[in-house]
Design a protein around this motif. Structure first.
Motif, mmCIF file in Angstrom:
data_model
loop_
_atom_site.group_PDB
_atom_site.id
_atom_site.type_symbol
_atom_site.label_atom_id
_atom_site.label_comp_id
_atom_site.label_asym_id
_atom_site.label_seq_id
_atom_site.Cartn_x
_atom_site.Cartn_y
_atom_site.Cartn_z
ATOM 1 N N TYR A 91 -22.494 -5.440 -19.328
ATOM 2 C CA TYR A 91 -23.840 -5.114 -18.865
ATOM 3 C C TYR A 91 -24.515 -4.133 -19.816
ATOM 4 C CZ TYR A 91 -27.534 -2.934 -16.129
ATOM 5 O OH TYR A 91 -28.734 -2.429 -15.721
ATOM 6 N N ARG A 92 -23.777 -3.129 -20.267
ATOM 7 C CA ARG A 92 -24.368 -2.129 -21.165
ATOM 8 C C ARG A 92 -24.677 -2.702 -22.537
ATOM 9 N NH1 ARG A 92 -20.869 3.364 -19.877
ATOM 10 N NH2 ARG A 92 -21.758 3.718 -17.810
ATOM 11 N N GLN A 93 -23.912 -3.666 -22.995
ATOM 12 C CA GLN A 93 -24.138 -4.217 -24.327
ATOM 13 C C GLN A 93 -25.240 -5.256 -24.363
ATOM 14 O OE1 GLN A 93 -20.450 -5.591 -25.958
ATOM 15 N NE2 GLN A 93 -19.871 -3.554 -26.641
ATOM 16 N N GLU A 152 -13.291 5.195 -23.519
ATOM 17 C CA GLU A 152 -14.403 4.694 -24.336
ATOM 18 C C GLU A 152 -13.890 3.785 -25.451
ATOM 19 O OE1 GLU A 152 -17.764 4.966 -24.424
ATOM 20 O OE2 GLU A 152 -17.928 6.134 -22.594
ATOM 21 N N ARG A 153 -12.868 4.240 -26.165
ATOM 22 C CA ARG A 153 -12.337 3.453 -27.283
ATOM 23 C C ARG A 153 -11.669 2.164 -26.810
ATOM 24 N NH1 ARG A 153 -11.079 5.826 -32.335
ATOM 25 N NH2 ARG A 153 -11.905 7.910 -32.569
ATOM 26 N N SER A 154 -10.935 2.244 -25.700
ATOM 27 C CA SER A 154 -10.152 1.092 -25.252
ATOM 28 C C SER A 154 -10.987 0.032 -24.544
ATOM 29 C CB SER A 154 -9.050 1.541 -24.296
ATOM 30 O OG SER A 154 -8.134 2.370 -24.951
ATOM 31 N N TYR A 155 -11.975 0.453 -23.755
ATOM 32 C CA TYR A 155 -12.642 -0.506 -22.887
ATOM 33 C C TYR A 155 -14.157 -0.583 -23.038
ATOM 34 C CZ TYR A 155 -8.139 -0.335 -20.588
ATOM 35 O OH TYR A 155 -6.802 -0.392 -20.329
ATOM 36 N N LEU A 156 -14.823 0.484 -23.444
ATOM 37 C CA LEU A 156 -16.286 0.488 -23.398
ATOM 38 C C LEU A 156 -16.959 0.386 -24.764
ATOM 39 C CD1 LEU A 156 -16.734 3.231 -20.656
ATOM 40 C CD2 LEU A 156 -16.824 0.751 -20.383
ATOM 41 N N ALA A 157 -16.228 0.538 -25.836
ATOM 42 C CA ALA A 157 -16.823 0.502 -27.168
ATOM 43 C C ALA A 157 -17.262 -0.919 -27.516
ATOM 44 C CB ALA A 157 -15.831 1.012 -28.200
ATOM 45 N N GLY A 158 -18.291 -1.019 -28.329
ATOM 46 C CA GLY A 158 -18.788 -2.320 -28.759
ATOM 47 C C GLY A 158 -17.746 -3.079 -29.553
ATOM 48 N N ASP A 217 -30.653 -8.654 -6.910
ATOM 49 C CA ASP A 217 -29.481 -8.019 -6.298
ATOM 50 C C ASP A 217 -28.370 -7.800 -7.313
ATOM 51 O OD1 ASP A 217 -30.796 -8.025 -3.883
ATOM 52 O OD2 ASP A 217 -29.761 -9.805 -3.106
ATOM 53 N N ARG A 218 -28.127 -8.778 -8.166
ATOM 54 C CA ARG A 218 -27.034 -8.658 -9.156
ATOM 55 C C ARG A 218 -27.350 -7.578 -10.186
ATOM 56 N NH1 ARG A 218 -21.972 -8.451 -10.202
ATOM 57 N NH2 ARG A 218 -21.410 -9.310 -12.204
ATOM 58 N N GLU A 219 -28.581 -7.520 -10.637
ATOM 59 C CA GLU A 219 -28.952 -6.494 -11.618
ATOM 60 C C GLU A 219 -28.856 -5.094 -11.002
ATOM 61 O OE1 GLU A 219 -32.211 -5.759 -15.135
ATOM 62 O OE2 GLU A 219 -32.639 -7.237 -13.594
ATOM 63 N N ALA A 220 -29.283 -4.947 -9.766
ATOM 64 C CA ALA A 220 -29.173 -3.650 -9.082
ATOM 65 C C ALA A 220 -27.713 -3.266 -8.889
ATOM 66 C CB ALA A 220 -29.886 -3.704 -7.744
ATOM 67 N N GLU A 221 -26.869 -4.242 -8.580
ATOM 68 C CA GLU A 221 -25.436 -3.974 -8.419
ATOM 69 C C GLU A 221 -24.810 -3.528 -9.737
ATOM 70 O OE1 GLU A 221 -21.307 -6.417 -7.480
ATOM 71 O OE2 GLU A 221 -23.229 -7.442 -7.327
ATOM 72 N N LEU A 222 -25.163 -4.184 -10.844
ATOM 73 C CA LEU A 222 -24.623 -3.795 -12.146
ATOM 74 C C LEU A 222 -25.102 -2.409 -12.557
ATOM 75 C CD1 LEU A 222 -24.850 -7.186 -14.044
ATOM 76 C CD2 LEU A 222 -22.771 -5.996 -13.352
ATOM 77 N N ARG A 223 -26.344 -2.090 -12.279
ATOM 78 C CA ARG A 223 -26.874 -0.764 -12.585
ATOM 79 C C ARG A 223 -26.144 0.300 -11.769
ATOM 80 N NH1 ARG A 223 -31.979 -1.540 -11.415
ATOM 81 N NH2 ARG A 223 -32.417 -2.443 -13.441
ATOM 82 N N ARG A 224 -25.893 0.001 -10.489
ATOM 83 C CA ARG A 224 -25.170 0.923 -9.624
ATOM 84 C C ARG A 224 -23.725 1.127 -10.116
ATOM 85 N NH1 ARG A 224 -21.502 0.282 -6.111
ATOM 86 N NH2 ARG A 224 -21.703 -1.964 -6.040
ATOM 87 N N PHE A 242 -13.544 -3.991 -13.728
ATOM 88 C CA PHE A 242 -14.758 -3.201 -13.507
ATOM 89 C C PHE A 242 -15.293 -2.682 -14.836
ATOM 90 C CE2 PHE A 242 -17.171 0.553 -12.465
ATOM 91 C CZ PHE A 242 -17.789 0.254 -11.264
ATOM 92 N N LEU A 243 -14.402 -2.134 -15.663
ATOM 93 C CA LEU A 243 -14.819 -1.594 -16.967
ATOM 94 C C LEU A 243 -15.377 -2.694 -17.868
ATOM 95 C CD1 LEU A 243 -11.866 0.863 -17.634
ATOM 96 C CD2 LEU A 243 -14.227 1.479 -17.123
ATOM 97 N N GLU A 244 -14.772 -3.868 -17.839
ATOM 98 C CA GLU A 244 -15.243 -4.982 -18.657
ATOM 99 C C GLU A 244 -16.627 -5.440 -18.207
ATOM 100 O OE1 GLU A 244 -15.446 -7.894 -21.557
ATOM 101 O OE2 GLU A 244 -14.125 -6.164 -21.392
ATOM 102 N N GLU A 245 -16.833 -5.480 -16.906
ATOM 103 C CA GLU A 245 -18.136 -5.884 -16.371
ATOM 104 C C GLU A 245 -19.227 -4.891 -16.780
ATOM 105 O OE1 GLU A 245 -19.690 -7.601 -12.088
ATOM 106 O OE2 GLU A 245 -17.979 -6.235 -12.130
ATOM 107 N N VAL A 246 -18.926 -3.608 -16.697
ATOM 108 C CA VAL A 246 -19.900 -2.583 -17.083
ATOM 109 C C VAL A 246 -20.150 -2.618 -18.585
ATOM 110 C CG1 VAL A 246 -20.295 -0.089 -17.220
ATOM 111 C CG2 VAL A 246 -19.444 -1.097 -15.116
#
Length: 165
Positions: free
Chosen positions: A36-38, A104-110, A76-83, A29-33
Motif C-alpha cells: 500500500y505504501r509503495q 524496516e529493512r526486512s519487511y518495509l523497504a522498497g 472501504d478497502r482504501e480506508a482499511e489500508l490507511r488505518r 500484515f507488514l506485506e500488505e502495508v
C-alpha cells in the motif's frame, strides 16, 4: 521452547499463542502495508456488460447496483489500508531503534535485502539480527492484536501426541 520464552509470550493472555501462525499473520500484515505504501491502492473498476437477450426476473424486489457496490468496496478497502498503515506506525513507535530498523529493512523497504547483508551493514551478528527480528515481530503482534491463540482441544491433542499429557 524454554519456559522463559513460553511465559514471556503468554503473559498477557491465559491461552498460549501459536507462534508460527502469529508470525505469519504479522508478516502478511507488514506485506500488505508495504504494498500500500509503495504503490497505493489500485481501485477496482466496474464492469458493465450489456446483454441483448431479455432477462426475466422473479418478484424479489431487490435492487442491484454494481457500480455503487464497486465504489463502496473501493472506499472501504482504501480506508482499511490507511488505518492499517497508521496502526503500524503507532506499533513501530513502541519498538527500540534497532528493532525498528530491522523491521524496516526486512519487511518495509522498497528493495528488500537478504538478512546477512542487512546485519553486515548494521554491524551485528546474524544470530543477534534474527533474535531482534523475532522479538520485534512478537511485540508488533501484541501491539496490533494479531496473536493467534491455540485452542484448548488443539493444545491437548498436541501435548498427547508428543507424550506430555
Amino acid at each position: 521452547m524454554s519456559k522463559r520464552q513460553m511465559n514471556s509470550f503468554t503473559i498477557f493472555h491465559s491461552l498460549p499463542v501459536d507462534e508460527a501462525a502469529t508470525r505469519a499473520a504479522v508478516i502478511g500484515f507488514l506485506e500488505e502495508v508495504r504494498q500500500y505504501r509503495q504503490i497505493g491502492y489500485i481501485r477496482e473498476l466496474a464492469s458493465v456488460t450489456h446483454s441483448y437477450s431479455q432477462r426475466y426476473h422473479g418478484a424479489t424486489h431487490a435492487i442491484h447496483k454494481p457500480t455503487e457496490q464497486v465504489a463502496l468496496r473501493n472506499i472501504d478497502r482504501e480506508a482499511e489500508l490507511r488505518r492499517k498503515s497508521e496502526l503500524l506506525d503507532q506499533a513501530m513507535g513502541g519498538l527500540t531503534v534497532m528493532q525498528r530498523e530491522v523491521i524496516e529493512r526486512s519487511y518495509l523497504a522498497g528493495e528488500r535485502e537478504y538478512d546477512f547483508i542487512s546485519c553486515g551493514e548494521m554491524g551485528i551478528s546474524d544470530r543477534t539480527y534474527r533474535r531482534i527480528k523475532a522479538s520485534a515481530l512478537k511485540l508488533l503482534a501484541i501491539a496490533m492484536k494479531l496473536e493467534v491463540f491455540v485452542e484448548p482441544e488443539e493444545r491437548t491433542a498436541t501435548l498427547s501426541v508428543h507424550g506430555v499429557g
